[in-house]
Design a protein around this motif. Structure first.
Motif, mmCIF file in Angstrom:
data_model
loop_
_atom_site.group_PDB
_atom_site.id
_atom_site.type_symbol
_atom_site.label_atom_id
_atom_site.label_comp_id
_atom_site.label_asym_id
_atom_site.label_seq_id
_atom_site.Cartn_x
_atom_site.Cartn_y
_atom_site.Cartn_z
ATOM 1 N N VAL A 1 0.847 -1.195 0.000
ATOM 2 C CA VAL A 1 0.000 0.000 0.000
ATOM 3 C C VAL A 1 0.882 1.245 0.000
ATOM 4 C CG1 VAL A 1 -1.914 -1.154 1.173
ATOM 5 C CG2 VAL A 1 -0.142 -0.001 2.528
ATOM 6 N N PRO A 2 0.342 2.378 -0.478
ATOM 7 C CA PRO A 2 1.130 3.608 -0.512
ATOM 8 C C PRO A 2 1.385 4.175 0.887
ATOM 9 C CG PRO A 2 -0.818 3.765 -1.925
ATOM 10 C CD PRO A 2 -0.985 2.551 -1.070
ATOM 11 N N ASP A 3 2.305 5.089 0.937
ATOM 12 C CA ASP A 3 2.700 5.749 2.190
ATOM 13 C C ASP A 3 1.634 6.761 2.607
ATOM 14 O OD1 ASP A 3 3.940 7.069 4.241
ATOM 15 O OD2 ASP A 3 5.650 7.787 3.061
ATOM 16 N N ARG B 1 1.646 8.550 5.504
ATOM 17 C CA ARG B 1 2.079 9.438 6.592
ATOM 18 C C ARG B 1 1.818 10.902 6.246
ATOM 19 N NH1 ARG B 1 8.065 8.177 7.280
ATOM 20 N NH2 ARG B 1 7.861 8.057 5.027
ATOM 21 N N PRO B 2 1.589 11.757 7.238
ATOM 22 C CA PRO B 2 1.713 11.506 8.681
ATOM 23 C C PRO B 2 0.584 10.638 9.224
ATOM 24 C CG PRO B 2 0.983 13.754 8.288
ATOM 25 C CD PRO B 2 1.316 13.179 6.950
ATOM 26 N N THR C 1 0.475 9.830 12.794
ATOM 27 C CA THR C 1 0.346 9.966 14.253
ATOM 28 C C THR C 1 -0.251 11.334 14.557
ATOM 29 O OG1 THR C 1 2.647 10.715 14.303
ATOM 30 C CG2 THR C 1 2.233 8.396 14.831
ATOM 31 N N PRO C 2 -0.908 11.482 15.724
ATOM 32 C CA PRO C 2 -1.582 12.740 16.050
ATOM 33 C C PRO C 2 -0.622 13.935 16.082
ATOM 34 C CG PRO C 2 -1.857 11.129 17.842
ATOM 35 C CD PRO C 2 -1.065 10.465 16.797
ATOM 36 N N PHE D 1 7.538 2.416 -0.626
ATOM 37 C CA PHE D 1 8.049 3.741 -1.007
ATOM 38 C C PHE D 1 7.794 4.768 0.101
ATOM 39 C CE2 PHE D 1 6.930 1.740 -5.203
ATOM 40 C CZ PHE D 1 8.246 1.412 -5.523
ATOM 41 N N THR D 2 8.113 4.363 1.331
ATOM 42 C CA THR D 2 8.038 5.272 2.479
ATOM 43 C C THR D 2 9.383 5.996 2.574
ATOM 44 O OG1 THR D 2 8.623 3.329 3.788
ATOM 45 C CG2 THR D 2 6.327 4.012 3.840
ATOM 46 N N PHE D 3 9.548 6.958 1.683
ATOM 47 C CA PHE D 3 10.859 7.573 1.503
ATOM 48 C C PHE D 3 11.236 8.557 2.611
ATOM 49 C CE2 PHE D 3 9.670 6.802 -3.070
ATOM 50 C CZ PHE D 3 10.633 5.864 -3.327
ATOM 51 N N ASP D 4 10.291 9.410 3.001
ATOM 52 C CA ASP D 4 10.644 10.532 3.875
ATOM 53 C C ASP D 4 10.955 10.084 5.299
ATOM 54 O OD1 ASP D 4 9.915 12.959 2.071
ATOM 55 O OD2 ASP D 4 8.175 11.631 1.954
ATOM 56 N N LEU D 5 11.951 10.697 5.873
ATOM 57 C CA LEU D 5 12.294 10.456 7.269
ATOM 58 C C LEU D 5 11.670 11.566 8.099
ATOM 59 C CD1 LEU D 5 15.934 9.560 6.400
ATOM 60 C CD2 LEU D 5 14.361 7.991 7.527
ATOM 61 N N ASP D 6 10.763 11.173 8.984
ATOM 62 C CA ASP D 6 10.041 12.175 9.765
ATOM 63 C C ASP D 6 10.901 12.743 10.888
ATOM 64 O OD1 ASP D 6 7.455 12.486 8.591
ATOM 65 O OD2 ASP D 6 6.948 10.446 9.248
ATOM 66 N N ARG E 1 11.615 16.432 6.214
ATOM 67 C CA ARG E 1 10.625 17.251 5.513
ATOM 68 C C ARG E 1 10.939 18.738 5.584
ATOM 69 N NH1 ARG E 1 6.314 13.499 4.319
ATOM 70 N NH2 ARG E 1 6.233 11.807 5.828
ATOM 71 N N TYR F 1 4.578 18.960 12.124
ATOM 72 C CA TYR F 1 4.623 17.566 12.612
ATOM 73 C C TYR F 1 5.371 17.485 13.934
ATOM 74 C CZ TYR F 1 6.026 12.607 12.672
ATOM 75 O OH TYR F 1 6.263 11.312 13.019
ATOM 76 N N PRO G 1 6.497 11.754 17.515
ATOM 77 C CA PRO G 1 5.558 10.975 18.344
ATOM 78 C C PRO G 1 6.257 10.157 19.427
ATOM 79 C CG PRO G 1 6.003 9.805 16.313
ATOM 80 C CD PRO G 1 6.813 11.087 16.250
ATOM 81 N N HIS H 1 11.729 3.249 10.125
ATOM 82 C CA HIS H 1 11.122 4.552 10.429
ATOM 83 C C HIS H 1 10.676 4.693 11.883
ATOM 84 C CE1 HIS H 1 11.285 5.780 6.270
ATOM 85 N NE2 HIS H 1 10.762 4.632 5.908
#
Lengths: 175, 406
Positions: A167-169, A171-172, A174-175, B278-283, B313, B369, B372, B388
């Protein structure tokens, strides 16, 4: 100063058009032969798979000689991971990501074995050997028969069990 | 040459005058002609072509025991470093098939696929193109992976040392792609390294045309071999694995190639068996580096709480620190100049009164953001996603001043 720039510009214009990039005039044009020699990409649809073929029966021999030491007998895993499974193995507290449980496409498996295996000497296997080892791994997962011929035409047609598992990303998240 | 000699004489005169003045001062105080303190003294060592650090400095990357050191990672000693730049020799490593030995004279980058003018560049070609230098972090998306279920690692280095920050110099990939003419169907790039396993990743064309860099220098010097010498892809804010080292092929494609490292690995498994891809970004993330696990507060009184924050980001906007386990928070000072997608140093003065305390930090980036807690991440993703983990990190101070992971 201006004159010498003009001279340079004229000189650049007089070179063959193919030789360099348009603004900065660097690099050289890549010929189809240059590209063919360096392009090893294999797409999920099988684009880029080369000629050659192999069967699981043939692959079992290659596997025993060059793969089993790290990946264990019949793909069951040793120091490195095993290959056998089904998507249900991804549930629970100890999920197992294997070719059978996790990989969404068959053709990139050929691309990976071709480029990266065996670990200690990647690139050692012939194309037929890569086809046969991939056939062996897929056979261990019950996806093809022992004597099915794997080649550029048949490999991409194999539907991997976890084809729709990604599935695609979002994010965000979390609250 | 005479000029140089004059300069030498001149500086010698200055030195002698200074010496005389200091000597005079001493004479005034003591009433004798005593030599300056500690003299006569031995000369130090000579000039040299390349400096090593002091023999008294011993901090190193951490290397786990492994049967396959070519396929392994080493971790940056974040708690031992100051400021925001990671020394090149301490930048974390993650290799999949060892570090190749590449003579830059023979290294070429082929850019092909859905472009009008497929081209081969030598390193000299690339260095002629317009260049930029940027301060950016690189972080493995597996960083903090030991922290998913319980505090697992004893030091900042072990827990979060798969992150480093450098000044990188190179040519924007956009410059090269515009020069070659990307065709309308070109939606992704495939980037491949020249290491033994030809490691490769697919990246959206939007990123390639945004801030992607073909980097050939790190902290003013050529890239270290472990960082991709002579050429790497730098994708600021993207997970480390996509920053392909020893870069030798870029192919513009209409779809991702679904390589092993973007399907079997570097995908985030969820409780329902689906996996994010493809969860590229590092939060945004932050980490107190001092006092941190394995250290000990020397004495009661003033302690400067120091740490690092970063976000894939953009800019770090705020870092809050708690010394009571998250009950109350205080704003830390951010040290400028601030760079987007870079380590940001934060500091907060604190008075330690000798009681036990739990320290932690949380960062907010320019998108709003907020970093968390690990419970919030687990609520959203379960415990099997591996990658992540940017959760808040706490350290416990014991009554004797020792600091541990908690």
């Amino acid at each position: 100063m201006l004159n010498s720039f003009r001279l340079l510009a004229l000189a650049a214009l007089s070179l063959p058009v193919l030789a360099q990039s348009p603004t900065y005039h660097v690099g050289r044009a890549a010929t189809p032969a240059d590209i063919a020699a360096r392009d090893i990409t294999v797409g999920p649809d099988g684009t880029g798979l080369p000629a050659g073929e192999g069967t699981a029966a043939e692959g079992a021999v290659v596997y025993a000689n060059r793969c089993e030491e790290c990946h264990g007998p019949e793909g069951r895993g040793a120091d490195q991971g095993g290959f056998i499974g089904k998507p249900a193995d991804l549930l629970g507290d100890s999920p197992k990501k294997t070719v059978g449980s996790y990989w969404p496409y068959a053709a990139p498996l050929w691309g990976y074995v071709d480029r990266a295996m065996p670990f200690d000497r990647p690139g050692e296997l012939t194309r037929d050997q890569v086809y046969s080892v991939v056939a062996y791994i897929l056979h261990l997962n019950g996806l093809i028969g022992e004597n099915d011929k794997l080649n550029a035409e048949t490999l991409p047609k194999i539907q991997m069990p976890n084809r729709d598992g990604f599935v695609p990303d979002p994010r965000p998240d979390t609250p | 040459m005479p000029e140089t000699k004059d300069e030498e004489r001149s500086s010698r005169r200055t030195f002698m005058a200074l010496t005389a003045a200091i000597g005079g001062l001493a004479a005034c105080e003591s009433g004798t002609e005593a030599p300056v303190a500690g003299g006569p003294r031995h000369l130090g060592s000579t000039i040299s072509p390349y400096s090593e650090r002091s023999k008294y400095e011993t901090t190193t990357r951490f290397m786990p025991a492994t049967k396959t050191p070519e396929q392994a990672s080493s971790r940056t000693p974040l708690q031992e470093l100051q400021g925001i730049i990671t020394p090149s020799g301490l930048h974390f490593e993650r290799h999949h098939a060892g570090i190749p030995d590449i003579d830059p004279v023979n290294h070429e980058l082929l850019v092909h696929g859905l472009v009008d003018r497929p081209t081969i560049f030598t390193m000299d070609d690339l260095k002629r193109l317009p260049s930029v230098s940027v301060v950016r972090f690189v972080e493995c998306s597996g960083n903090g992976g030991s922290e998913w279920t319980a505090p697992g690692s004893t030091t900042a280095q072990l827990a979060h040392g798969l992150a480093s920050c450098s000044e990188w110099t190179g040519v924007p990939l956009r410059v090269v792609l515009e020069e070659l003419g990307v065709q309308p169907e070109g939606r992704w790039i495939y980037a491949e390294g020249a290491d033994a396993c030809l490691m490769a990743r697919s990246v959206p064309i939007e990123k390639a045309m945004d801030d992607a860099l073909l980097a050939y220098a790190q902290n003013g010097d050529a890239l270290r071999p472990a960082q991709g010498y002579p050429l790497r892809l730098l994708l600021p804010g993207y997970e480390g694995n996509t920053n392909v080292k020893w870069l030798h092929v870029i192919k513009v494609t209409d779809q991702p190639m679904m390589t092993r490292d973007e399907t079997s690995k570097y995908t985030d498994l969820l409780p329902d068996g689906k996996a994010r891809q493809f969860t590229f970004d590092l939060d945004a993330k932050s980490l107190i580096t001092s006092p941190s696990g394995g250290q000990k507060i020397a004495d009661l009184g003033f302690v400067e709480i120091r740490g690092l924050a970063w976000s894939g980001r953009g800019l770090i906007e705020r870092v809050e620190v708690s010394v009571d386990g998250g009950e109350t928070w205080a704003d830390a000072e951010l040290e400028g100049p601030l760079h987007p997608k870079a380590f940001t140093r934060f500091r907060l003065p604190w008075h330690w009164d000798g009681s036990t305390a739990v320290l932690l930090s949380r960062a907010t980036d320019e998108t709003g953001y907020l970093q968390p807690t690990v419970d919030q991440l687990i609520e959203a993703r379960g415990k099997n996603s591996n990658y992540h983990n940017n959760s808040q990190k706490s350290w416990t101070i014991a009554a004797d001043g020792s600091v541990s992971n908690a």
